[in-house]
Structure formats: C-alpha cells, structure tokens
Design a protein around this motif. Structure first.
Motif, mmCIF file in Angstrom:
data_model
loop_
_atom_site.group_PDB
_atom_site.id
_atom_site.type_symbol
_atom_site.label_atom_id
_atom_site.label_comp_id
_atom_site.label_asym_id
_atom_site.label_seq_id
_atom_site.Cartn_x
_atom_site.Cartn_y
_atom_site.Cartn_z
ATOM 1 N N THR A 139 0.807 -1.234 0.000
ATOM 2 C CA THR A 139 0.000 0.000 0.000
ATOM 3 C C THR A 139 0.839 1.282 0.000
ATOM 4 O OG1 THR A 139 -0.289 -0.103 2.431
ATOM 5 C CG2 THR A 139 -1.959 -1.166 1.080
ATOM 6 N N ILE A 140 1.691 1.423 -1.021
ATOM 7 C CA ILE A 140 2.434 2.685 -1.133
ATOM 8 C C ILE A 140 1.457 3.785 -1.541
ATOM 9 C CG2 ILE A 140 4.553 1.444 -1.736
ATOM 10 C CD1 ILE A 140 4.203 2.622 -4.606
ATOM 11 N N SER A 141 1.827 5.049 -1.239
ATOM 12 C CA SER A 141 0.824 6.097 -1.465
ATOM 13 C C SER A 141 1.392 7.461 -1.842
ATOM 14 C CB SER A 141 -0.036 6.257 -0.201
ATOM 15 O OG SER A 141 0.717 6.838 0.851
ATOM 16 N N THR A 142 2.704 7.568 -2.105
ATOM 17 C CA THR A 142 3.244 8.896 -2.438
ATOM 18 C C THR A 142 4.067 8.864 -3.723
ATOM 19 O OG1 THR A 142 5.462 8.921 -1.413
ATOM 20 C CG2 THR A 142 3.582 9.144 0.077
ATOM 21 N N GLN A 143 4.255 10.034 -4.295
ATOM 22 C CA GLN A 143 4.995 10.136 -5.557
ATOM 23 C C GLN A 143 6.466 9.758 -5.376
ATOM 24 O OE1 GLN A 143 4.111 13.646 -7.986
ATOM 25 N NE2 GLN A 143 2.275 14.043 -6.754
ATOM 26 N N LYS A 144 7.061 10.175 -4.266
ATOM 27 C CA LYS A 144 8.472 9.847 -4.006
ATOM 28 C C LYS A 144 8.639 8.348 -3.749
ATOM 29 C CE LYS A 144 12.828 10.986 -3.049
ATOM 30 N NZ LYS A 144 13.756 11.422 -4.119
ATOM 31 N N SER A 145 7.643 7.723 -3.120
ATOM 32 C CA SER A 145 7.689 6.273 -2.900
ATOM 33 C C SER A 145 7.794 5.540 -4.230
ATOM 34 C CB SER A 145 6.441 5.798 -2.153
ATOM 35 O OG SER A 145 6.369 6.378 -0.876
ATOM 36 N N ILE A 146 6.994 5.989 -5.204
ATOM 37 C CA ILE A 146 7.032 5.394 -6.546
ATOM 38 C C ILE A 146 8.439 5.518 -7.131
ATOM 39 C CG2 ILE A 146 6.171 5.609 -8.920
ATOM 40 C CD1 ILE A 146 3.534 6.750 -7.625
ATOM 41 N N ALA A 147 9.012 6.711 -7.037
ATOM 42 C CA ALA A 147 10.342 6.955 -7.604
ATOM 43 C C ALA A 147 11.412 6.086 -6.934
ATOM 44 C CB ALA A 147 10.701 8.441 -7.467
ATOM 45 N N LEU A 148 11.330 5.950 -5.615
ATOM 46 C CA LEU A 148 12.314 5.151 -4.876
ATOM 47 C C LEU A 148 12.258 3.681 -5.280
ATOM 48 C CD1 LEU A 148 11.823 6.748 -1.338
ATOM 49 C CD2 LEU A 148 13.980 6.746 -2.622
ATOM 50 N N ILE A 149 11.036 3.153 -5.432
ATOM 51 C CA ILE A 149 10.881 1.744 -5.797
ATOM 52 C C ILE A 149 11.312 1.506 -7.241
ATOM 53 C CG2 ILE A 149 9.146 -0.073 -6.185
ATOM 54 C CD1 ILE A 149 7.779 1.085 -3.589
ATOM 55 N N LYS A 150 10.997 2.450 -8.111
ATOM 56 C CA LYS A 150 11.416 2.339 -9.520
ATOM 57 C C LYS A 150 12.938 2.284 -9.605
ATOM 58 C CE LYS A 150 8.986 4.542 -12.648
ATOM 59 N NZ LYS A 150 8.410 5.568 -13.556
ATOM 60 N N GLU A 151 13.600 3.126 -8.826
ATOM 61 C CA GLU A 151 15.072 3.162 -8.800
ATOM 62 C C GLU A 151 15.645 1.849 -8.257
ATOM 63 O OE1 GLU A 151 18.452 5.651 -6.313
ATOM 64 O OE2 GLU A 151 16.526 6.632 -6.700
ATOM 65 N N ALA A 152 15.020 1.324 -7.206
ATOM 66 C CA ALA A 152 15.491 0.063 -6.612
ATOM 67 C C ALA A 152 15.341 -1.103 -7.589
ATOM 68 C CB ALA A 152 14.723 -0.221 -5.324
ATOM 69 N N LYS A 153 14.232 -1.119 -8.321
ATOM 70 C CA LYS A 153 14.023 -2.182 -9.319
ATOM 71 C C LYS A 153 15.068 -2.092 -10.426
ATOM 72 C CE LYS A 153 9.136 -3.218 -8.706
ATOM 73 N NZ LYS A 153 7.845 -3.394 -9.349
ATOM 74 N N ALA A 154 15.401 -0.861 -10.825
ATOM 75 C CA ALA A 154 16.414 -0.668 -11.875
ATOM 76 C C ALA A 154 17.780 -1.188 -11.418
ATOM 77 C CB ALA A 154 16.501 0.809 -12.237
ATOM 78 N N LYS A 155 18.014 -1.144 -10.107
ATOM 79 C CA LYS A 155 19.272 -1.674 -9.542
ATOM 80 C C LYS A 155 19.273 -3.198 -9.488
ATOM 81 C CE LYS A 155 20.522 2.018 -6.280
ATOM 82 N NZ LYS A 155 20.603 2.300 -4.822
ATOM 83 N N GLY A 156 18.109 -3.816 -9.675
ATOM 84 C CA GLY A 156 18.011 -5.272 -9.619
ATOM 85 C C GLY A 156 17.630 -5.823 -8.270
ATOM 86 N N LEU A 157 17.190 -4.955 -7.346
ATOM 87 C CA LEU A 157 16.756 -5.448 -6.030
ATOM 88 C C LEU A 157 15.442 -6.205 -6.159
ATOM 89 C CD1 LEU A 157 17.461 -2.396 -3.659
ATOM 90 C CD2 LEU A 157 18.952 -4.297 -4.243
ATOM 91 N N GLN A 158 15.272 -7.250 -5.329
ATOM 92 C CA GLN A 158 14.031 -8.043 -5.351
ATOM 93 C C GLN A 158 12.988 -7.360 -4.474
ATOM 94 O OE1 GLN A 158 14.070 -12.498 -5.642
ATOM 95 N NE2 GLN A 158 16.147 -12.240 -4.844
ATOM 96 N N VAL A 159 12.428 -6.290 -5.014
ATOM 97 C CA VAL A 159 11.404 -5.547 -4.277
ATOM 98 C C VAL A 159 10.133 -5.480 -5.120
ATOM 99 C CG1 VAL A 159 12.220 -3.293 -5.132
ATOM 100 C CG2 VAL A 159 10.851 -3.407 -3.042
#
Length: 417
Positions: free
Chosen positions: A234-254
């Motif tokens: 249940t993420i809910s903010t614009q910065k949360s989206i950006a942080l997760i997108k960046e983590a996925k680009a790094k290859g983290l299993q999130v």
C-alpha cells in the motif's frame, strides 16, 4: 463433484491461447477438460450462462483482514471467504491482525483449519515480530512450515532497523518473503490525514509524505545490504514510486502494492469529516492519485489490493480523530477499479501477486486446475449498502460509481455464482 459447463465466455488471460476468444469451458473434477467454440451439454452438467460473461484466472488479494480469532464480531473466516468468493476472488492472503496476533505455527494451523472446504483459498501471513510489537522476531521458520506465505506486521512499521535487517537475512535460508509497512512513527506523530492544503483547511493534523518515504528509503538500503525479497504494501506517495522504480532498476528483489481506495479517492472527500475515509496510509491529493495510476500502468506497482479491513461500528463511527483506520473493500474492488483502469490491466494486477507470494498461477488451458473468476465488464451502477456482504459495513466506497459486475468463481472444485 458435479461437472460444470461454462457457455459463451470471453477469456481474458494474456498467457492463454484462448485470450479474447468466446468459448465454452468444460470442467470435470476441478480440471478444465475441454475448451472449444461449442460444447454440447447434457443433464449431468451444471451449466453457467450469463449475459456478456467473461472469465479470467482467479483473482488473488494480497491483503485482507477478517478478525477471527478474537474479533468475530467484525468478521469470521467462513463469512469472509464467502464474501471474497462472491467478490470474484479465488484466493486471499490473511493478515495476522487478529486477537491473538497470528505469530506462531498453532495460530497458522487454526486459521487454515477454519478455512477448509471453502471455494476461496486462504493463505495466511504470519506476524514478523512477536505479537507484532516490533521487538523480537516471531517463529518465522515454524510458521512457514505450517503454511505461512509471508511475514509482516499489519500496518505496524518496524522502527528498529536492526530487526528489519536480521529478518531479511534470516528468511533467505528458506526463501521467505518479508512484508514491510513503511511509516516513520516519529514523523507521523499525531497526524491522521495527508499533510497539505486540505488538512490545513479542515483543521486536521497532517502526516507528511516523508513519513512513508523515509522508511521506504531505509528499507531499500537494508535490502541492498542484505539481499532477499521485500514486499512493500500500500504505497501512497509520488516519491515512494520513484524510490521503488530506482530500486528495481538496480536489480533489487522488491515488489509493492497499492490499495484501491488510494487509486480511486483523494483527500477532497474528507471535507465531510466522515470516518469511513480514514485509512492508512491516508488518502492523498489528486496529483498523487494520478501518479499512482501511472505507476500501475508502467508496472512500478506490481499488484493492487482491496486492503479489506472490517471494523465494528464502535471503533469506526466516531469523531474523525478517534476512529480506527480502515475500510472494507472486497465487494467494491472490481467495480471500483474498472472506473479508472482498462479491463486487462485490472485482471493483470488482481492476479500478479500470486507470483510474488509463490502461489501457482494457472493459465486457462485444457488439463489445468480450474481457478476462475467470472464477471462482466459492462454493467454500470452505484455501490450501495445492499452490495455489502461483510458483517462490518465500514465501506469508503458507498455512493461511488462502479463499472462491471462479478458473477462469482469456480475454485477448489466448487462453483459459486
């Protein structure tokens, strides 16, 4: 087990050879035995014929609360699963926020036993820490062996970074999944709604988006350090989206989910101080709501949950700041989502979480287990009290426009329409 014949159904399943085709589906002993343009019926079969019938893989909700054990007045497991089935869900993940908290193998076995012989399958989530107090890890390995599919403390963020780190390291030995609600409690303070223009205008204490984002950033740093798998609900903010997108680009299993109410509603609806709209995380502004929809479409957000949380009237129908957070959402899930997203995206996001939680995802094909949701995407209406099947009635969607209608499910060898 009565054989079933589903007539003239449009299949919505991108992985199926029959995607977007109108076909008949024959099911015997819980297995799809034939799919064809026309299948002859006989008296042995229960025939399902509905207007503009559509069929997809069975939907899975990654976050539901029922109450039992301890809060049966809010909802029982038996009735909760019937609500889920009538809402189109063949499987749900049960949160551990009962009384007692589901934090050991005997509790896992109890809820699984209560869920036997139902059309909808229940998958329990075990508490991450004992009594969900954030101090000591619960019996994670034992709960995994008893049937827990993941571990998390519902709506309680782990404030101790070391506990979070140890949990991520420990569960890797048995390929466990950690669910981490993200909120810095010191930043949240006594806030109850989104901090911004609306909270100021209404005179309600605000929760800064930073409270969520800071914890997401911390937990992603920990994940990068430890490895393992992390699901952020249940993420809910614009910065949360950006942080997760960046983590996925790094290859983290999130992976992450979003609650339907955060996709459909915004903070402007709070002007009447109706506590049905008090949820956690809080409803955000319209720009953020639109960004969450964009994050669904670009697959930054992996799945959608109803975040179904039945609450009794004594805890919900109070002054806004006194009321508990939460809304029921199973009954309104499909109808609300179709008002904001295309059908294929809705189906994809209601089935994707199975992969995240290690649950078999059955393509609609011959000689596969039948786990099907039955619905029509065309019918329009308004969500009313008559649509509520739960024991608790705390729905944030009352009066909201809906699109589409659920007919029922076929799952576990049972037809419920």
């Amino acid at each position: 087990m009565t054989p079933v014949l589903i007539k003239k159904a449009t299949i919505i399943d991108k992985k199926s050879a029959f995607h977007n085709q109108i076909v008949d589906i024959k099911i015997e002993n819980g297995i799809i035995t034939e799919i064809a343009k026309e299948i002859a019926s006989n008296d042995d079969f229960e025939v399902v014929e509905k207007e503009n019938l559509h069929v997809s893989q069975g939907w899975f909700d990654s976050s539901v609360s029922f109450g039992e054990p301890g809060y049966e007045d809010r909802e029982t497991i038996e009735n909760g699963l019937k609500v889920a089935a009538k809402s189109g869900f063949t499987a749900v993940a049960l949160q551990p926020n009962s009384f007692p908290i589901i934090d050991n193998q005997s509790h896992i076995k109890f809820v699984l036993d209560k869920a036997k012989n139902q059309a909808t399958t229940l998958f329990p989530i075990g508490a991450l820490t004992k009594n969900s107090e954030g101090q000591d890890l619960a019996e994670l390995f034992d709960m995994k062996n008893a049937g827990a599919i993941a571990f998390g403390d519902y709506k309680r963020a782990i404030q101790d970074a070391n506990i979070q780190k140890i949990a991520l390291q420990y569960v890797q030995d048995f390929d466990g999944l950690i669910i981490t609600y993200c909120q810095d409690n010191s930043l949240k303070g006594k806030g109850i709604v989104n901090e911004g223009i609306a909270s100021t205008r209404l005179g309600l204490k605000g929760i800064p988006t930073l409270a969520e984002e800071l914890h997401i950033a911390r937990n992603l740093f920990l994940l990068e350090y430890t490895g393992g798998k992390l699901h952020i609900p249940t993420i809910s903010t614009q910065k949360s989206i950006a942080l997760i997108k960046e983590a996925k680009a790094k290859g983290l299993q999130v992976t992450c989910s979003v609650a339907i109410h955060n996709l459909v509603l915004n903070e402007e609806i709070l002007s009447g101080f109706d506590s049905r709209y008090k949820v956690a995380p809080p409803l955000r502004d319209e720009a953020t709501r639109k960004m969450l929809i964009e994050a669904i479409l670009d697959n930054t957000i992996d799945c959608i949950t109803s975040d179904h949380n039945p609450l009794d009237i004594e805890h919900k129908k109070l002054e806004f700041d006194m009321a508990k957070d939460g809304t029921i959402g199973l009954e309104s899930a499909f109808g609300a989502l179709l008002t904001i997203l295309p059908l294929e995206i809705v189906i994809e996001k209601l089935t994707n979480a199975k992969t995240i939680f290690g649950i078999a995802q059955n393509t609609i094909a011959e000689n596969t287990i039948a786990a099907l949701s039955l619905f029509t995407p065309n019918e329009e209406g308004t969500f009313t009290k008559e649509n509520i099947l739960s024991k608790s009635k705390n729905s944030a969607f009352l009066g909201q426009q809906t699109k589409g209608k659920v007919y029922g499910i076929y799952n576990n060898g049972k037809l419920l329409v």
